[in-house]
Design a protein around this motif. Structure first.
Motif, PDB file in Angstrom:
ATOM      1  N   ILE A 264      -3.625  -5.853  -1.447  1.00  9.59           N
ATOM      2  CA  ILE A 264      -3.287  -4.991  -0.444  1.00  9.59           C
ATOM      3  C   ILE A 264      -1.897  -4.164  -0.616  1.00  9.59           C
ATOM      4  CG2 ILE A 264      -1.704  -7.487  -0.469  1.00  9.59           C
ATOM      5  CD1 ILE A 264      -1.857  -6.404   2.413  1.00  9.59           C
ATOM      6  N   LYS A 265      -1.970  -4.334  -2.001  1.00 11.13           N
ATOM      7  CA  LYS A 265      -0.752  -3.362  -2.494  1.00 11.13           C
ATOM      8  C   LYS A 265      -0.973  -1.801  -3.016  1.00 11.13           C
ATOM      9  CE  LYS A 265       2.989  -2.879  -5.775  1.00 11.13           C
ATOM     10  NZ  LYS A 265       4.366  -3.289  -4.162  1.00 11.13           N
ATOM     11  N   ASP A 266      -2.573  -2.344  -3.021  1.00 15.59           N
ATOM     12  CA  ASP A 266      -3.039  -0.675  -3.009  1.00 15.59           C
ATOM     13  C   ASP A 266      -3.504   0.124  -2.463  1.00 15.59           C
ATOM     14  OD1 ASP A 266      -2.995  -1.516  -6.201  1.00 15.59           O
ATOM     15  OD2 ASP A 266      -4.555  -1.985  -6.439  1.00 15.59           O
ATOM     16  N   THR A 267      -4.293  -0.873  -1.035  1.00 16.00           N
ATOM     17  CA  THR A 267      -4.458  -0.346  -0.031  1.00 16.00           C
ATOM     18  C   THR A 267      -3.161   0.495   1.177  1.00 16.00           C
ATOM     19  OG1 THR A 267      -6.095  -1.988   0.652  1.00 16.00           O
ATOM     20  CG2 THR A 267      -5.787  -0.604   2.619  1.00 16.00           C
ATOM     21  N   LEU A 268      -2.075  -0.128   0.791  1.00 15.11           N
ATOM     22  CA  LEU A 268      -1.684  -0.034   1.386  1.00 15.11           C
ATOM     23  C   LEU A 268      -0.274   1.652   0.719  1.00 15.11           C
ATOM     24  CD1 LEU A 268       1.388  -3.127   2.537  1.00 15.11           C
ATOM     25  CD2 LEU A 268       0.037  -1.642   3.464  1.00 15.11           C
ATOM     26  N   GLU A 269      -0.555   1.490  -0.819  1.00 10.19           N
ATOM     27  CA  GLU A 269       0.316   2.817  -1.419  1.00 10.19           C
ATOM     28  C   GLU A 269      -1.035   3.951  -1.093  1.00 10.19           C
ATOM     29  OE1 GLU A 269       0.138   2.189  -5.559  1.00 10.19           O
ATOM     30  OE2 GLU A 269       1.877   0.655  -4.947  1.00 10.19           O
ATOM     31  N   ARG A 270      -2.451   4.408  -0.835  1.00  6.32           N
ATOM     32  CA  ARG A 270      -3.099   4.697  -0.510  1.00  6.32           C
ATOM     33  C   ARG A 270      -2.504   5.023   0.838  1.00  6.32           C
ATOM     34  NH1 ARG A 270      -6.576   1.699  -2.987  1.00  6.32           N
ATOM     35  NH2 ARG A 270      -7.910   1.022  -1.201  1.00  6.32           N
ATOM     36  N   TYR A 271      -2.399   4.070   2.038  1.00  6.40           N
ATOM     37  CA  TYR A 271      -1.959   4.712   2.743  1.00  6.40           C
ATOM     38  C   TYR A 271      -0.591   5.841   3.175  1.00  6.40           C
ATOM     39  CZ  TYR A 271      -0.355   4.237   8.026  1.00  6.40           C
ATOM     40  OH  TYR A 271      -0.134   4.792   9.108  1.00  6.40           O
TER      41      TYR A 271
ATOM     42  N   GLU B 134       0.751   7.221   1.051  1.00  3.52           N
ATOM     43  CA  GLU B 134       0.205   8.410   0.239  1.00  3.52           C
ATOM     44  C   GLU B 134      -0.479   9.138   1.238  1.00  3.52           C
ATOM     45  OE1 GLU B 134      -1.776  10.263  -3.788  1.00  3.52           O
ATOM     46  OE2 GLU B 134      -1.597   8.083  -3.278  1.00  3.52           O
ATOM     47  N   SER B 135      -1.424   9.051   2.102  1.00  2.00           N
ATOM     48  CA  SER B 135      -1.850  10.185   3.493  1.00  2.00           C
ATOM     49  C   SER B 135      -1.170  10.473   4.415  1.00  2.00           C
ATOM     50  CB  SER B 135      -3.584   9.275   3.587  1.00  2.00           C
ATOM     51  OG  SER B 135      -3.052   8.069   4.159  1.00  2.00           O
ATOM     52  N   VAL B 136      -0.617   9.515   4.373  1.00  2.00           N
ATOM     53  CA  VAL B 136       0.765   9.936   5.846  1.00  2.00           C
ATOM     54  C   VAL B 136       1.645  10.216   6.136  1.00  2.00           C
ATOM     55  CG1 VAL B 136      -0.218   7.889   7.519  1.00  2.00           C
ATOM     56  CG2 VAL B 136       1.074   7.685   5.701  1.00  2.00           C
ATOM     57  N   LYS B 137       2.294  10.816   3.729  1.00  2.00           N
ATOM     58  CA  LYS B 137       2.825  10.766   3.849  1.00  2.00           C
ATOM     59  C   LYS B 137       3.274  13.129   4.083  1.00  2.00           C
ATOM     60  CE  LYS B 137       6.212  12.204  -0.123  1.00  2.00           C
ATOM     61  NZ  LYS B 137       6.672  12.126  -1.418  1.00  2.00           N
ATOM     62  N   PRO B 138       2.118  13.644   3.865  1.00  2.93           N
ATOM     63  CA  PRO B 138       2.250  15.487   4.629  1.00  2.93           C
ATOM     64  C   PRO B 138       2.711  15.106   5.891  1.00  2.93           C
ATOM     65  CG  PRO B 138       0.274  14.631   2.955  1.00  2.93           C
ATOM     66  CD  PRO B 138       0.725  13.381   3.458  1.00  2.93           C
ATOM     67  N   LEU B 139       2.241  14.644   6.815  1.00  2.00           N
ATOM     68  CA  LEU B 139       1.843  14.243   8.238  1.00  2.00           C
ATOM     69  C   LEU B 139       3.367  14.014   8.652  1.00  2.00           C
ATOM     70  CD1 LEU B 139      -1.170  13.146   9.241  1.00  2.00           C
ATOM     71  CD2 LEU B 139      -1.027  14.805   7.915  1.00  2.00           C
ATOM     72  N   GLN B 140       4.351  13.275   8.163  1.00  2.00           N
ATOM     73  CA  GLN B 140       5.785  12.699   8.332  1.00  2.00           C
ATOM     74  C   GLN B 140       6.560  13.628   8.119  1.00  2.00           C
ATOM     75  OE1 GLN B 140       5.467   9.960  10.910  1.00  2.00           O
ATOM     76  NE2 GLN B 140       3.511   9.578  10.666  1.00  2.00           N
ATOM     77  N   ASP B 141       8.237  13.293   8.602  1.00  2.00           N
ATOM     78  CA  ASP B 141       9.497  14.166   8.061  1.00  2.00           C
ATOM     79  C   ASP B 141       9.649  13.044   7.604  1.00  2.00           C
ATOM     80  OD1 ASP B 141      10.160  12.110  10.531  1.00  2.00           O
ATOM     81  OD2 ASP B 141      10.864  13.515  11.373  1.00  2.00           O
ATOM     82  N   MET B 142      10.737  13.185   7.067  1.00  3.90           N
ATOM     83  CA  MET B 142      11.322  11.990   6.231  1.00  3.90           C
ATOM     84  C   MET B 142      12.022  10.907   7.018  1.00  3.90           C
ATOM     85  SD  MET B 142      12.598  11.120   3.073  1.00  3.90           S
ATOM     86  CE  MET B 142      11.984  13.140   2.039  1.00  3.90           C
ATOM     87  N   ALA B 143      12.621  10.675   8.178  1.00  2.00           N
ATOM     88  CA  ALA B 143      13.071   9.938   8.578  1.00  2.00           C
ATOM     89  C   ALA B 143      11.550   8.988   8.938  1.00  2.00           C
ATOM     90  CB  ALA B 143      13.393  10.690  10.025  1.00  2.00           C
ATOM     91  N   GLY B 144      10.121   9.467   9.385  1.00  4.05           N
ATOM     92  CA  GLY B 144       9.172   9.475   9.856  1.00  4.05           C
ATOM     93  C   GLY B 144       8.661   8.597   8.818  1.00  4.05           C
TER      94      GLY B 144
ATOM     95  N   ARG C 233      10.080   5.378   7.998  1.00  4.61           N
ATOM     96  CA  ARG C 233      10.438   4.246   9.035  1.00  4.61           C
ATOM     97  C   ARG C 233       8.791   3.758   9.139  1.00  4.61           C
ATOM     98  NH1 ARG C 233       6.896   4.195  13.218  1.00  4.61           N
ATOM     99  NH2 ARG C 233       7.645   2.803  15.372  1.00  4.61           N
ATOM    100  N   MET C 234       7.400   4.480   8.395  1.00  3.99           N
ATOM    101  CA  MET C 234       6.435   4.465   8.086  1.00  3.99           C
ATOM    102  C   MET C 234       6.549   2.906   6.420  1.00  3.99           C
ATOM    103  SD  MET C 234       4.451   4.767  10.012  1.00  3.99           S
ATOM    104  CE  MET C 234       2.766   4.965   9.294  1.00  3.99           C
ATOM    105  N   MET C 235       7.260   3.361   5.889  1.00  2.48           N
ATOM    106  CA  MET C 235       7.517   2.377   4.624  1.00  2.48           C
ATOM    107  C   MET C 235       8.236   1.227   4.819  1.00  2.48           C
ATOM    108  SD  MET C 235       8.927   5.446   1.367  1.00  2.48           S
ATOM    109  CE  MET C 235       9.040   4.135   0.265  1.00  2.48           C
ATOM    110  N   ARG C 236       9.079   0.835   5.832  1.00  2.00           N
ATOM    111  CA  ARG C 236       9.599  -0.584   6.265  1.00  2.00           C
ATOM    112  C   ARG C 236       8.476  -0.981   7.214  1.00  2.00           C
ATOM    113  NH1 ARG C 236      13.452   2.988   7.995  1.00  2.00           N
ATOM    114  NH2 ARG C 236      12.841   3.241  10.150  1.00  2.00           N
ATOM    115  N   LEU C 237       7.824  -0.836   8.225  1.00  2.00           N
ATOM    116  CA  LEU C 237       6.016  -0.970   8.164  1.00  2.00           C
ATOM    117  C   LEU C 237       5.529  -2.005   7.602  1.00  2.00           C
ATOM    118  CD1 LEU C 237       5.522   1.206  11.907  1.00  2.00           C
ATOM    119  CD2 LEU C 237       7.207  -1.374  11.669  1.00  2.00           C
ATOM    120  N   ALA C 238       5.258  -0.132   6.222  1.00  2.00           N
ATOM    121  CA  ALA C 238       4.163  -1.342   5.409  1.00  2.00           C
ATOM    122  C   ALA C 238       4.614  -2.668   4.937  1.00  2.00           C
ATOM    123  CB  ALA C 238       3.384   0.196   4.655  1.00  2.00           C
ATOM    124  N   ALA C 239       6.228  -2.503   4.768  1.00  2.00           N
ATOM    125  CA  ALA C 239       6.419  -3.752   3.820  1.00  2.00           C
ATOM    126  C   ALA C 239       6.516  -4.930   4.647  1.00  2.00           C
ATOM    127  CB  ALA C 239       7.322  -3.242   2.707  1.00  2.00           C
TER     128      ALA C 239
END
Length: 391
Positions: free
Chosen positions: A179-186, A188-198, A201-207
């Motif tokens: 699951i850790k690898d899956t979340l890391e790939r996820y 990585e895929s949404v990072k270009p679509l989000q600003d720093m604040a967003g 927030r996605m990192m906190r939700l993933a954790a």
């Protein structure tokens, strides 16, 4: 009325003079041939199940094991280390066999169990070998000694000519990624679509997901992966394929062509006859499992052949929320669409596949048919161009 009478095997009438029974020998002969063809296909399927069920061994290897065990016993040696004697002691008392007969029967049972154990061991070894992935990282033109040994062992275990589905039980299961690898790939895929604040927030939700619901779902996936060869295939088929409500005309349908750059004949009926015959000959090889299993080009790695089973005789019936796949064991006709009309074209007669010339004649009759479509028949094809629920 004569044609209608010939369509039934028998008819009878009751009159004051008695019962008048008329038999149609032609219809009875067709019933007999149909049943004969059905039993031949059933026996062929049973034979193929046995052959691929014991792969990478062969059914004849059972006789070799039996002869080896009996020959060893004849030389006053016990290869079972006392197991044959224990089997003989637990045979049913109702068997009225001599002592020698009971010993032979016990040896046969032991040989069969030993043979099945060897098959499971060979299949397990083949599955372990097919789980090796280092060959993908070898440099082009250079192969390590480990990979060479691996390729040699795979060729040895699969030296017997396999049927189309022989490798199905030896293919490794699809592994569940951590699951850790899956979340890391996820992330990585949404990072270009989000600003720093967003992204924060996605990192906190993933954790939070990893600590709570994610681990529980991961355990469920691992539990399913223990008994399913591919833990995601049935979900993908239903939720991505069958539950898709988009039109299938441009999204899911496929088609075939006879020749792309060569025109052997300008006759449309002749080309259709050749194509239909070729497709049915190919289907015959699929049903008899005479095709060689597909492999990754340039390697000894076999690919899953499960998709070949529903290549023919399968349709997708639309539903309000999800479609349903329907598969038939056999079919002896094709559907032909011409100028808004649908025709059922039979391509078998008395169990014999019609020749391309005979099918061409039937196609030409359809092309020359001046009849008009039934009310609404010419608009049925438009249903596949719309949304599945609306259609």
């Amino acid at each position: 009325m004569a044609e209608a009478h010939q369509a039934v095997a028998f008819q009878f009438t009751i009159s004051p003079e008695g019962i008048d029974l008329h038999l149609s020998y032609q219809a009875l002969n067709q019933i007999y041939l149909s049943g004969l063809r059905s039993w031949k296909k059933r026996i062929s399927r049973i034979k193929n199940r046995i052959i691929k069920g014991v792969y990478p061994a062969s059914p004849s290897s059972w006789l070799f094991v039996v002869i080896a065990i009996l020959a060893t016993m004849y030389m006053q040696s016990d290869p079972s280390m006392g197991l044959i004697a224990k089997i003989r002691d637990h045979l049913p008392l109702s068997l009225s066999l001599s002592a020698q007969g009971q010993t032979v029967l016990s040896a046969l049972l032991f040989s069969t169990l030993l043979w099945l154990s060897l098959i499971l061991a060979l299949r397990f070894c083949l599955k372990l070998l097919l789980s090796y992935h280092r060959w993908m990282f070898e440099l082009h033109g250079r192969m390590s000694t480990k990979t060479k040994v691996w390729a040699t062992l795979v060729r040895l275990l699969s030296s017997r000519k396999p049927l189309l589905y022989s490798y199905q039980t030896s293919l490794p299961h699809l592994p569940v990624p951590p699951i850790k690898d899956t979340l890391e790939r996820y992330l990585e895929s949404v990072k270009p679509l989000q600003d720093m604040a967003g992204f924060q927030r996605m990192m906190r939700l993933a954790a939070e997901f990893e600590k709570s619901l994610g681990n529980r779902l991961q355990r469920y996936l691992k539990l399913k992966a223990l008994w399913a060869t591919n833990y995601v295939s049935d979900w993908w088929e239903e939720y991505v394929y069958l539950r898709s409500r988009s039109p299938i005309m441009v999204n899911s349908n496929y088609y075939g062509m006879d020749f792309l750059y060569v025109t052997p004949t300008a006759s449309q009926a002749a080309r259709a006859g050749n194509t239909i015959t070729a497709l049915f000959l190919y289907r015959r090889k699929v049903n008899r499992e005479e095709l060689n299993p597909s492999r990754i080009p340039g390697t000894v790695i076999p690919l899953c052949a499960a998709q070949c089973e529903r290549m023919f005789n399968t349709t997708r019936t639309p539903g309000e929320e999800t479609d349903v796949l329907q598969h038939w064991q056999d079919s002896e006709f094709v559907a032909v669409y011409h100028r808004g009309r649908y025709f059922r074209l039979w391509v078998y007669r008395a169990g014999r596949l019609l020749s391309p010339r005979e099918i061409q004649y039937q196609i030409q009759r359809i092309l020359d048919d001046p009849s008009s479509p039934s009310p609404g028949e010419d608009k049925l094809g438009a249903l596949t161009a719309g949304n599945r629920s609306d259609s």
